[in-house]
Design an enzyme around this catalytic site. Structure first.
Site, PDB file in Angstrom:
ATOM      1  N   HIS A 180       1.555 -44.211 -25.541  1.00 59.81           N
ATOM      2  CA  HIS A 180       1.234 -45.494 -24.884  1.00 59.81           C
ATOM      3  C   HIS A 180      -0.007 -46.118 -25.525  1.00 59.81           C
ATOM      4  CE1 HIS A 180       3.096 -43.516 -21.071  1.00 59.81           C
ATOM      5  NE2 HIS A 180       3.979 -44.388 -21.518  1.00 59.81           N
ATOM      6  N   ARG A 194      11.121 -45.652 -28.750  1.00 55.24           N
ATOM      7  CA  ARG A 194      10.911 -44.404 -29.493  1.00 55.24           C
ATOM      8  C   ARG A 194      12.121 -44.042 -30.329  1.00 55.24           C
ATOM      9  NH1 ARG A 194       8.929 -41.615 -24.097  1.00 55.24           N
ATOM     10  NH2 ARG A 194      10.359 -43.235 -23.452  1.00 55.24           N
ATOM     11  N   LYS A 245       8.194 -38.799  -5.701  1.00 56.75           N
ATOM     12  CA  LYS A 245       7.565 -37.517  -5.326  1.00 56.75           C
ATOM     13  C   LYS A 245       7.228 -36.666  -6.550  1.00 56.75           C
ATOM     14  CE  LYS A 245       9.220 -36.951  -0.644  1.00 56.75           C
ATOM     15  NZ  LYS A 245      10.611 -37.243  -0.323  1.00 56.75           N
ATOM     16  N   SER A 266       5.921 -39.195 -20.920  1.00 58.84           N
ATOM     17  CA  SER A 266       5.188 -38.725 -19.732  1.00 58.84           C
ATOM     18  C   SER A 266       5.921 -37.554 -19.096  1.00 58.84           C
ATOM     19  CB  SER A 266       5.046 -39.859 -18.719  1.00 58.84           C
ATOM     20  OG  SER A 266       4.276 -40.894 -19.257  1.00 58.84           O
TER      21      SER A 266
END
Ligand code: ADP
Length: 162
Positions: free
Chosen positions: A18, A91, A42, A129
């Site tokens: 990022h 990507r 969650k 991530s």
């Protein structure tokens, strides 16, 4: 006329991939607004305030970079901010189908909005991530993939090796 762009995402957490896109974007635009999605997932590793705080800290020296949060549809947020360009990172081909769907849908929802893509630097195209989250959950060390400030935030939160 000043050129503005919104770089939206979850940034949970912000990675070196990022950061690379954001820094390169500042060479093409006068202001880059990093728009962090408020999602009550969650599986998130950092909550929205932690993500915002760390991203602000990472870019605090660059006046061209702003950090904001958004909830709901991205096109509504873009309209509110009066910014017509959305930036996304690309990507691999795996990103392509999802990004194509999002870009087309956003353009139909608001024809004034254009999405542009910046291809990932080869050094960062393997970073995501979710990869970071998996590494941490499985007890690995993720510091090679994230800025130091993010590493410290994760350490603080998880009170273990990051
Ligand atoms: P989202 O949940 O919206 O996919 P992410 O935080 O995962 O948000 O990613 C935000 C943007 O950054 C997306 O356009 C994504 O393709 C891009 N991105 C993520 N990782 C990288 C990377 N390693 N190199 C370049 N772009 C990336």
């Amino acid at each position: 006329m000043k050129r503005f762009v919104i770089y939206p995402g979850s940034f949970d957490p912000l990675t070196n991939g990022h950061v690379n896109i954001i820094n390169r974007a500042t060479k093409c635009f006068d202001e880059v607004v990093i728009a962090v999605a408020v999602n009550s997932n969650k599986n998130s590793i950092l909550d929205i305030d932690e993500r915002i705080r760390t991203i602000k800290e990472v870019f605090k020296k660059n006046k061209k970079i702003k950090v904001d949060r958004f909830e709901g549809l991205l096109v509504h947020y873009a309209k509110k901010k009066r910014i017509k360009t959305i930036l996304r990172g690309m990507r691999t081909v795996q990103d392509f189908e999802y990004e194509l769907q999002m870009a087309r849908s956003n353009n139909i929802l608001d024809p004034e909005i254009e999405t542009i893509f910046m291809v990932s630097d080869a050094n960062y195209s393997h970073i995501s991530s979710s990869l970071i989250k998996d590494i941490i959950k499985l007890g690995g060390v993720a510091k090679a993939f994230i800025p130091k400030i993010v590493e410290n935030e994760l350490k603080k939160k998880l009170k273990k090796k990051v």
